[in-house]
Design an enzyme around this catalytic site. Structure first.
Site, PDB file in Angstrom:
ATOM      1  N   THR A 289       0.819  -1.204   0.000  1.00 27.75           N
ATOM      2  CA  THR A 289       0.000   0.000   0.000  1.00 27.75           C
ATOM      3  C   THR A 289       0.859   1.263   0.000  1.00 27.75           C
ATOM      4  O   THR A 289       1.988   1.251   0.532  1.00 27.75           O
ATOM      5  CB  THR A 289      -0.898   0.008   1.262  1.00 27.75           C
ATOM      6  OG1 THR A 289      -1.493   1.292   1.409  1.00 27.75           O
ATOM      7  CG2 THR A 289      -0.112  -0.289   2.540  1.00 27.75           C
ATOM      8  N   ASP A 290       0.303   2.352  -0.538  1.00 24.16           N
ATOM      9  CA  ASP A 290       1.029   3.632  -0.493  1.00 24.16           C
ATOM     10  C   ASP A 290       1.167   4.153   0.934  1.00 24.16           C
ATOM     11  O   ASP A 290       1.999   5.022   1.211  1.00 24.16           O
ATOM     12  CB  ASP A 290       0.341   4.685  -1.382  1.00 24.16           C
ATOM     13  CG  ASP A 290      -1.107   4.974  -0.998  1.00 24.16           C
ATOM     14  OD1 ASP A 290      -1.640   4.342  -0.057  1.00 24.16           O
ATOM     15  OD2 ASP A 290      -1.719   5.851  -1.653  1.00 24.16           O
ATOM     16  N   GLU A 291       0.368   3.591   1.870  1.00 25.48           N
ATOM     17  CA  GLU A 291       0.417   4.100   3.253  1.00 25.48           C
ATOM     18  C   GLU A 291       1.758   3.834   3.924  1.00 25.48           C
ATOM     19  O   GLU A 291       2.078   4.459   4.933  1.00 25.48           O
ATOM     20  CB  GLU A 291      -0.720   3.511   4.089  1.00 25.48           C
ATOM     21  CG  GLU A 291      -2.075   3.907   3.570  1.00 25.48           C
ATOM     22  CD  GLU A 291      -3.209   3.760   4.586  1.00 25.48           C
ATOM     23  OE1 GLU A 291      -2.932   3.573   5.777  1.00 25.48           O
ATOM     24  OE2 GLU A 291      -4.369   3.847   4.149  1.00 25.48           O
TER      25      GLU A 291
ATOM     26  N   TYR B 280      -1.690  -0.229  11.125  1.00 28.01           N
ATOM     27  CA  TYR B 280      -1.906  -0.911   9.838  1.00 28.01           C
ATOM     28  C   TYR B 280      -0.705  -0.706   8.909  1.00 28.01           C
ATOM     29  O   TYR B 280      -0.108  -1.672   8.410  1.00 28.01           O
ATOM     30  CB  TYR B 280      -3.188  -0.409   9.162  1.00 28.01           C
ATOM     31  CG  TYR B 280      -3.252  -0.744   7.685  1.00 28.01           C
ATOM     32  CD1 TYR B 280      -3.447  -2.057   7.253  1.00 28.01           C
ATOM     33  CD2 TYR B 280      -3.094   0.245   6.704  1.00 28.01           C
ATOM     34  CE1 TYR B 280      -3.483  -2.379   5.891  1.00 28.01           C
ATOM     35  CE2 TYR B 280      -3.133  -0.060   5.357  1.00 28.01           C
ATOM     36  CZ  TYR B 280      -3.328  -1.373   4.951  1.00 28.01           C
ATOM     37  OH  TYR B 280      -3.361  -1.691   3.599  1.00 28.01           O
TER      38      TYR B 280
ATOM     39  N   LYS C 200       2.183  -3.318   7.343  1.00 28.38           N
ATOM     40  CA  LYS C 200       2.418  -3.529   5.904  1.00 28.38           C
ATOM     41  C   LYS C 200       3.877  -3.203   5.546  1.00 28.38           C
ATOM     42  O   LYS C 200       4.492  -3.889   4.727  1.00 28.38           O
ATOM     43  CB  LYS C 200       1.463  -2.657   5.077  1.00 28.38           C
ATOM     44  CG  LYS C 200      -0.010  -3.038   5.187  1.00 28.38           C
ATOM     45  CD  LYS C 200      -0.336  -4.416   4.643  1.00 28.38           C
ATOM     46  CE  LYS C 200      -0.270  -4.499   3.142  1.00 28.38           C
ATOM     47  NZ  LYS C 200      -0.753  -5.840   2.654  1.00 28.38           N
TER      48      LYS C 200
HETATM   49  P1  NAD Z   1     -10.138  -6.771   2.701  1.00 26.06           P
HETATM   50  O1  NAD Z   1     -10.103  -6.487   4.163  1.00 26.06           O
HETATM   51  O2  NAD Z   1     -11.362  -6.468   1.927  1.00 26.06           O
HETATM   52  O3  NAD Z   1      -9.804  -8.326   2.455  1.00 26.06           O
HETATM   53  C1  NAD Z   1      -8.812  -9.004   3.171  1.00 26.06           C
HETATM   54  C2  NAD Z   1      -9.056 -10.500   2.981  1.00 26.06           C
HETATM   55  O4  NAD Z   1      -8.019 -11.211   3.677  1.00 26.06           O
HETATM   56  C3  NAD Z   1     -10.381 -10.988   3.552  1.00 26.06           C
HETATM   57  O5  NAD Z   1     -11.016 -11.844   2.638  1.00 26.06           O
HETATM   58  C4  NAD Z   1      -9.989 -11.743   4.813  1.00 26.06           C
HETATM   59  O6  NAD Z   1     -10.879 -12.800   5.155  1.00 26.06           O
HETATM   60  C5  NAD Z   1      -8.607 -12.273   4.423  1.00 26.06           C
HETATM   61  N1  NAD Z   1      -7.753 -12.553   5.587  1.00 26.06           N
HETATM   62  C6  NAD Z   1      -7.543 -11.755   6.662  1.00 26.06           C
HETATM   63  N2  NAD Z   1      -6.712 -12.365   7.527  1.00 26.06           N
HETATM   64  C7  NAD Z   1      -6.363 -13.554   6.969  1.00 26.06           C
HETATM   65  C8  NAD Z   1      -5.515 -14.615   7.359  1.00 26.06           C
HETATM   66  N3  NAD Z   1      -4.840 -14.585   8.527  1.00 26.06           N
HETATM   67  N4  NAD Z   1      -5.391 -15.692   6.547  1.00 26.06           N
HETATM   68  C9  NAD Z   1      -6.086 -15.750   5.362  1.00 26.06           C
HETATM   69  N5  NAD Z   1      -6.909 -14.768   4.953  1.00 26.06           N
HETATM   70  C10 NAD Z   1      -7.047 -13.678   5.734  1.00 26.06           C
HETATM   71  O7  NAD Z   1      -8.876  -6.038   2.100  1.00 26.06           O
HETATM   72  P2  NAD Z   1      -8.679  -5.341   0.679  1.00 26.06           P
HETATM   73  O8  NAD Z   1      -9.114  -3.940   0.765  1.00 26.06           O
HETATM   74  O9  NAD Z   1      -9.214  -6.223  -0.361  1.00 26.06           O
HETATM   75  O10 NAD Z   1      -7.072  -5.336   0.606  1.00 26.06           O
HETATM   76  C11 NAD Z   1      -6.383  -6.457   0.068  1.00 26.06           C
HETATM   77  C12 NAD Z   1      -4.894  -6.180   0.132  1.00 26.06           C
HETATM   78  O11 NAD Z   1      -4.587  -5.022  -0.616  1.00 26.06           O
HETATM   79  C13 NAD Z   1      -4.374  -5.915   1.537  1.00 26.06           C
HETATM   80  O12 NAD Z   1      -3.127  -6.532   1.665  1.00 26.06           O
HETATM   81  C14 NAD Z   1      -4.243  -4.404   1.610  1.00 26.06           C
HETATM   82  O13 NAD Z   1      -3.221  -4.026   2.501  1.00 26.06           O
HETATM   83  C15 NAD Z   1      -3.892  -4.078   0.183  1.00 26.06           C
HETATM   84  N6  NAD Z   1      -4.307  -2.744  -0.304  1.00 26.06           N
HETATM   85  C16 NAD Z   1      -5.595  -2.322  -0.146  1.00 26.06           C
HETATM   86  C17 NAD Z   1      -5.977  -1.092  -0.682  1.00 26.06           C
HETATM   87  C18 NAD Z   1      -7.411  -0.592  -0.555  1.00 26.06           C
HETATM   88  O14 NAD Z   1      -7.663   0.548  -0.920  1.00 26.06           O
HETATM   89  N7  NAD Z   1      -8.350  -1.373  -0.094  1.00 26.06           N
HETATM   90  C19 NAD Z   1      -5.041  -0.300  -1.359  1.00 26.06           C
HETATM   91  C20 NAD Z   1      -3.725  -0.759  -1.480  1.00 26.06           C
HETATM   92  C21 NAD Z   1      -3.370  -1.993  -0.960  1.00 26.06           C
HETATM   93  O1  DAU Z   2      -4.103   4.123   0.558  1.00 30.13           O
HETATM   94  C1  DAU Z   2      -4.363   2.758   0.512  1.00 30.13           C
HETATM   95  C2  DAU Z   2      -5.164   2.358   1.734  1.00 30.13           C
HETATM   96  O2  DAU Z   2      -6.474   2.874   1.558  1.00 30.13           O
HETATM   97  C3  DAU Z   2      -5.203   0.852   1.949  1.00 30.13           C
HETATM   98  O3  DAU Z   2      -3.915   0.374   2.203  1.00 30.13           O
HETATM   99  C4  DAU Z   2      -6.134   0.498   3.114  1.00 30.13           C
HETATM  100  O4  DAU Z   2      -6.246  -0.916   3.241  1.00 30.13           O
HETATM  101  C5  DAU Z   2      -7.501   1.084   2.827  1.00 30.13           C
HETATM  102  O5  DAU Z   2      -8.362   0.829   3.917  1.00 30.13           O
HETATM  103  C6  DAU Z   2      -7.402   2.591   2.583  1.00 30.13           C
HETATM  104  O6  DAU Z   2      -7.034   3.277   3.793  1.00 30.13           O
HETATM  105  P1  DAU Z   2      -7.708   4.691   4.195  1.00 30.13           P
HETATM  106  O7  DAU Z   2      -7.590   4.855   5.649  1.00 30.13           O
HETATM  107  O8  DAU Z   2      -7.198   5.775   3.317  1.00 30.13           O
HETATM  108  O9  DAU Z   2      -9.236   4.390   3.745  1.00 30.13           O
HETATM  109  P2  DAU Z   2     -10.636   4.684   4.461  1.00 30.13           P
HETATM  110  O10 DAU Z   2     -11.690   4.342   3.470  1.00 30.13           O
HETATM  111  O11 DAU Z   2     -10.724   4.080   5.809  1.00 30.13           O
HETATM  112  O12 DAU Z   2     -10.609   6.264   4.640  1.00 30.13           O
HETATM  113  C7  DAU Z   2     -10.446   7.126   3.524  1.00 30.13           C
HETATM  114  C8  DAU Z   2     -10.397   8.544   4.049  1.00 30.13           C
HETATM  115  O13 DAU Z   2     -11.707   8.889   4.535  1.00 30.13           O
HETATM  116  C9  DAU Z   2      -9.463   8.753   5.227  1.00 30.13           C
HETATM  117  O14 DAU Z   2      -8.877  10.033   5.123  1.00 30.13           O
HETATM  118  C10 DAU Z   2     -10.370   8.687   6.458  1.00 30.13           C
HETATM  119  C11 DAU Z   2     -11.663   9.257   5.927  1.00 30.13           C
HETATM  120  N1  DAU Z   2     -12.900   8.709   6.543  1.00 30.13           N
HETATM  121  C12 DAU Z   2     -13.039   7.354   6.574  1.00 30.13           C
HETATM  122  C13 DAU Z   2     -14.174   6.784   7.113  1.00 30.13           C
HETATM  123  C14 DAU Z   2     -14.340   5.282   7.183  1.00 30.13           C
HETATM  124  C15 DAU Z   2     -13.896   9.543   7.000  1.00 30.13           C
HETATM  125  O15 DAU Z   2     -13.765  10.791   6.939  1.00 30.13           O
HETATM  126  N2  DAU Z   2     -15.027   9.000   7.526  1.00 30.13           N
HETATM  127  C16 DAU Z   2     -15.215   7.645   7.622  1.00 30.13           C
HETATM  128  O16 DAU Z   2     -16.254   7.198   8.145  1.00 30.13           O
END
Ligand code: NAD
Ligand code: DAU
Length: 354
Positions: A134-136, A162, A166
């Protein structure tokens, strides 16, 4: 035929990736290993029920014996490691499980894959381990310098539990490349949005709350910036990296689509209100609430490397992607109900006999 071990393939991005690969290639086999936490839902994969190319296994990536069994049985060519605890807010209240899954789970997978893939001469053949990061991990950018972006050379500076987990996993992945010559790539993507995203993240939460006339909680001043990418564009990038990424390299993935959170919330209100012809869905639902602890101010990806080296580019403009996403949630209210109810998860465990 290539076999992919996809971890976390019942989650948001993982399930989109599984559907993307199955839709794009005939000759592919996917072993989908997922623990089915609250965030993992087999409902996401219902459209592929009965497809022999998709094998689902409920298991924890921290379970070494279970992972060894999967490698023995299926001999995957690729590992695509999506499995993670992914929600920043949850990592603030319960960091331990983030260390377990995101760090120890990744290390377990690396170790099992290394042993399974190592050849007699200490090399690893045509295999590849892709860590979905992730970019985080880069920390936070300031609003004052909008021309500054995260590149692959930006030092890691995670702030939340988090992103710390990562970043730790990324360091293990790179250490395996350096120490053993293990074949890895890391992708670091910006915020994804699209179908099947669990309604705790900003975009699906706002869509569903708006539909129910519930308050829309905006953290702090609402001016934090995230860089949004439609999930299918991320899936395409991961596949390109798996096939063509140079060993040991990190690739940033993002579409230069930075928006303030309040812009996103207002855009969702306007679109949802129009789509369901409901004037009660309006900006009076917005409620500014206490800020997230340690809230990163701005993320912004420089995607030059993946564009230049692998020819990746985002296909879906935000204006189209958000309309598609809202339409998907409007068409699938039963999905939201299912994924938020425990009964649903019990039902599916039973249905899959596990
Ligand atoms: P998500 O939370 O929707 O899905 C995570 C999945 O992993 C779920 O299906 C969960 O059951 C499974 N899981 C959790 N713990 C586990 C374990 N111990 N063993 C096996 N499975 C397990 O997450 P997402 O948003 O789909 O993110 C997927 C990946 O991409 C993550 O690694 C996250 O860090 C990365 N990522 C997410 C975003 C985003 O915006 N959502 C952006 C960049 C990177
Ligand atoms: O940047 C990549 C990341 O993006 C991934 O690695 C993470 O897995 C994914 O969860 C996401 O993280 P963020 O914290 O950026 O996403 P989130 O949707 O939780 O929040 C987006 C922005 O919105 C953040 O600045 C917090 C704000 N927010 C979020 C929620 C849930 C609110 O203002 N209100 C809310 O209720």
């Amino acid at each position: 035929m290539r076999t992919y071990l996809v971890t976390g393939g019942a989650g948001f991005i993982g399930s989109n990736f599984v559907l993307y690969l199955l839709g794009k290639h005939e000759d592919v086999r996917i072993v989908n290993v997922d623990k089915l936490t609250y965030a993992g839902n087999l409902e996401n994969l219902r459209s592929r029920e009965g497809d022999p190319r998709h094998i689902f296994v409920q298991a924890d990536i921290c379970d070494k014996a279970a992972m060894e069994g999967l490698f023995d049985t299926y001999q995957p060519d690729y590992v695509i490691n999506f499995a993670a605890e992914s929600h920043v807010d949850r990592s603030i209240t319960n960091p331990e499980v983030f260390a377990e899954t995101n760090v120890m789970g990744t290390v377990t997978l690396l170790n099992v894959a290394r042993k399974a893939w190592e050849t007699g001469d200490g090399t690893f053949g045509q295999h590849k381990f892709v860590q979905v990061s992730t970019d985080e991990v880069y920390g936070s950018l300031s609003l004052e310098n909008p021309e500054v972006f995260f590149t692959e050379d930006t030092p890691l500076c995670p702030h939340s539990p988090y992103s710390a987990s990562k970043a730790a996993a990324d360091m293990f992945v790179l250490a395996y490349a350096d120490t053993f010559g293990f074949p890895v790539n890391i992708t670091r993507c910006s915020n994804n949005y699209g179908p099947y995203q669990f309604p705790e993240k900003l975009i699906p939460l706002m869509i569903n709350n708006a539909l129910q006339h519930k308050a829309l909680p905006v953290y702090g001043d609402g001016l934090n910036v995230r860089d949004w990418l439609f999930v299918e564009d991320h899936c395409k990038a991961i596949e390109m990296v798996a096939h063509n990424g140079k060993l040991g390299e990190v690739y940033n993935v993002g579409g230069h689509n930075e928006r303030e959170n309040i812009f996103i919330v207002k855009a969702i209100i306007a679109e949802v209100s129009q789509a369901v012809c409901d004037p009660a869905i309006n900006e009076t639902l917005i409620g500014y609430v206490t800020d997230r602890k340690g809230h990163d101010r701005r993320y912004g990806i420089d995607p030059q490397k993946i564009k230049r080296d692998l020819g990746w580019y985002p296909e879906t403009a935000f204006e189209d992607g958000i309309v598609k996403t809202i339409a998907w949630y409007l068409d699938n209210p039963e999905w939201v109900e299912h994924v938020t109810s425990g009964a649903y998860q019990d039902y599916y465990r039973e249905a899959y006999g596990q």
